[in-house]
Design an enzyme around this catalytic site. Structure first.
Site, PDB file in Angstrom:
ATOM      1  CG  ASP A  16      -1.957   1.030   1.169  1.00 55.47           C
ATOM      2  OD1 ASP A  16      -2.099   1.967   0.207  1.00 55.47           O
ATOM      3  OD2 ASP A  16      -2.884   0.909   1.912  1.00 55.47           O
ATOM      4  CG  ASP A 110      -3.463   3.699  -3.442  1.00 61.56           C
ATOM      5  OD1 ASP A 110      -4.274   3.063  -3.450  1.00 61.56           O
ATOM      6  OD2 ASP A 110      -3.504   4.790  -2.493  1.00 61.56           O
ATOM      7  CD  GLU A 111      -5.286  -0.776  -1.459  1.00 62.35           C
ATOM      8  OE1 GLU A 111      -5.308  -1.585  -0.327  1.00 62.35           O
ATOM      9  OE2 GLU A 111      -6.269   0.094  -1.063  1.00 62.35           O
TER      10      GLU A 111
END
EC number: 2.7.7.7
Length: 534
Positions: A16, A110-111
């Protein structure tokens, strides 16, 4: 390595990016490093898309109304989102993950989860070495921090990455899994939101350990058979969900929340045309064609109406898409001003015939939208492509449309992703039920429209605006000057513009105040603030 570790051979990692949007701004605008930063819409209905850790100390957070965040952190720098930059950084991160593991499941921009075959049966120390190397590679490739968690399944890995924040690594060994999970709030589990959390609290269940200790039949009685059984398994650390590439989104949409309500149909039509450009751009970028168009309109008193039409043939012609959407808006708009408009397409099919929706009858008739609509979308057009949580059920709907409908109303885009993350680290929905939406991968190009994770970001994320002829520069704009190089606008007015000239590779830079009409000051590609122009 213990017998327990050998028997628990599976290792899943969750990466993350820490405060991704705000961290990207701090990286490429070094003066902002270690300072509170808020990314999102600055208007009266703007929502925070990202908050730096320095801003979170004061209570600001993602999905909070920007006005509230600014009251809590009045000294924060507020910047508009730069999707082209975030998309490029995301591509680099996903590229690193793909190099480390052939089994990759992006969750949002984003993860992502990975399940490296090389770690099957590995010891916790070996997993820790792998996670450390992964974080170093992401930092070297992007310049950004990332937190990594590892455990026996996706649930434990996600919780571990939360425990590792910011910029850390947490490996939950199989033998210590129960001890780590037990004291955590029950809302740390995937799938437990405010409603189910309150239902459990009423019977005295506030931690994961307490939920795990319950009888399965009792959990089913409180949360329902299907949901209760799954959550009870997760609370006991049983999670056999595979890590696998996510399927394509079932719907592509864009929507806009306006700073002031629209009160004329001409304004509504203009907004619909702009939103259609954003939807069409993503549709073309994905190489897809659609059969169904849906328009959503929310009035100032938060009443939402939707209208849909479906054609026998899939297509992606912009002018006809726009014409259908405008016609649907005529019946979707209720009494009073319009607070929000959205357009979505679904029912995806194969390569389209020459025109889209030619077979759709119209009592009113329509005129194709002008070719100029292929220009970039204006301000306030929000991307939306992946649902970050359930659509707000409390919003009343208008009467059923006369035309055929396909699927649910597009209050958020459907996705094949895992359930939304809830718990202390998850964003909260704004008062009007808007969700944050960001898709992975984002559409290519300078203005990628894709949108929902799990973690969601607010639906008022806005692509770069068209210049205002009366005030061509706004705070956050990327600019270039042949003498001073690449910079960003800190403020403008009264015929002057103040620019700080700096990038990720120059370090903190100096400010210059220039004539706003200076012909040598031009708009620049946001990517050049991260990497030099070739």
């Amino acid at each position: 390595m213990t017998t327990a570790e050998r028997s628990g051979a599976r290792w899943v990692l969750h990466l993350d990016m820490d405060a991704f949007f705000a961290s990207a701004e701090q990286l490429t605008r070094p003066t902002l490093a270690d300072r509170p930063v808020l990314v999102g819409g600055a208007g009266p209905r703007g929502v925070v898309a990202g908050a730096s850790y320095q801003a979170r100390v004061f209570g600001a957070r993602s999905a909070m109304p920007m006005g509230q965040a600014r009251r809590r952190c009045p000294h924060a720098t507020v910047l508009p989102p730069r999707f082209a930059l975030y998309k490029a950084l995301s591509d680099e991160v996903m590229g690193v993950l793909a190099e480390f593991s052939p089994v990759l499941e992006p969750v949002s921009v984003d993860e992502a989860f990975v399940e490296p075959p090389s770690l099957a049966g590995a010891s916790p120390s070996e997993v820790e070495e792998f996670g450390t190397a992964l974080r170093v590679a992401v930092r070297e490739r992007t310049g950004l921090p990332a937190s990594v968690g590892a455990g026996s399944g996706k649930q434990v890995a996600k919780i571990a990455s939360e425990l590792a924040k910011p910029d850390g690594l947490r490996v939950v060994a199989h033998a210590e899994q129960d001890a780590v999970l037990a004291p955590l709030p029950v809302r740390s589990l995937w799938g437990i939101g405010p409603v189910s959390g309150e239902a459990l609290r009423k019977i005295g269940i506030e931690t994961i350990g307490q939920l795990a200790a319950m009888d399965g039949r009792e959990v089913a009685g409180v949360l329902g058979a299907a949901m209760g059984s799954e959550l009870h398994r997760l609370a006991r650390g049983i999670d056999d969900r595979p890590v696998a590439p996510r399927g394509a989104a079932k719907q592509i949409s864009a929507e806009t929340t306006f700073d002031t309500d629209l009160t004329t149909m001409s304004a509504v039509h203009s907004a619909v045309e702009s939103i259609c450009v954003a939807v069409h751009r993503r549709l073309v970028a994905d190489g897809r064609a659609a059969r169904t168009v849906t328009v959503k309109a929310r009035t100032g008193d938060f009443v939402t109406h939707t209208r849909s039409e479906t054609t026998p043939f899939a297509g992606r012609d912009l002018s006809t898409l726009t014409a259908v959407a405008r016609r649907l808006a005529d019946t979707a708009v209720g009494q009073g001003g319009v607070r929000l408009l959205g357009v979505s397409v679904s029912g995806f099919g194969d390569e389209p015939p020459p025109a889209l929706f030619d077979a759709v009858p119209s009592d009113q008739g329509w005129t194709a939208a002008p070719a100029a609509l292929s220009d970039p979308a204006p301000a306030d057009t929000a991307p939306s492509a992946v649902q970050s949580g359930p659509a707000p059920s409390a919003v009343p709907s208008g009467p059923a449309p006369s035309a055929a409908r396909s699927g649910p109303a597009p209050s958020a885009v459907l996705s094949d992703t895992a359930p939304p993350v809830t718990g202390p680290g998850a964003p909260e929905a704004p008062p009007d039920g808007r969700t944050v939406i960001i898709d992975t991968p984002l559409a290519p190009g300078p203005d990628p429209h894709a949108i929902g994770p799990n973690t969601g970001r607010p639906d008022t994320l806005r692509p770069d605006r068209e210049p205002d002829p009366d005030r061509p520069w706004r705070a956050g704009d990327d600019v270039h000057h042949p003498e001073h190089g690449h910079g960003w606008v800190q403020g403008a007015g009264h015929g002057r513009v103040t620019v700080r000239f700096e990038t990720a590779f120059t370090g903190p830079g100096r400010t210059r105040t220039l004539d706003a009409a200076d012909p040598e000051l031009t708009r620049a590609d946001p990517l050049h603030s991260w990497r030099p122009a070739s």
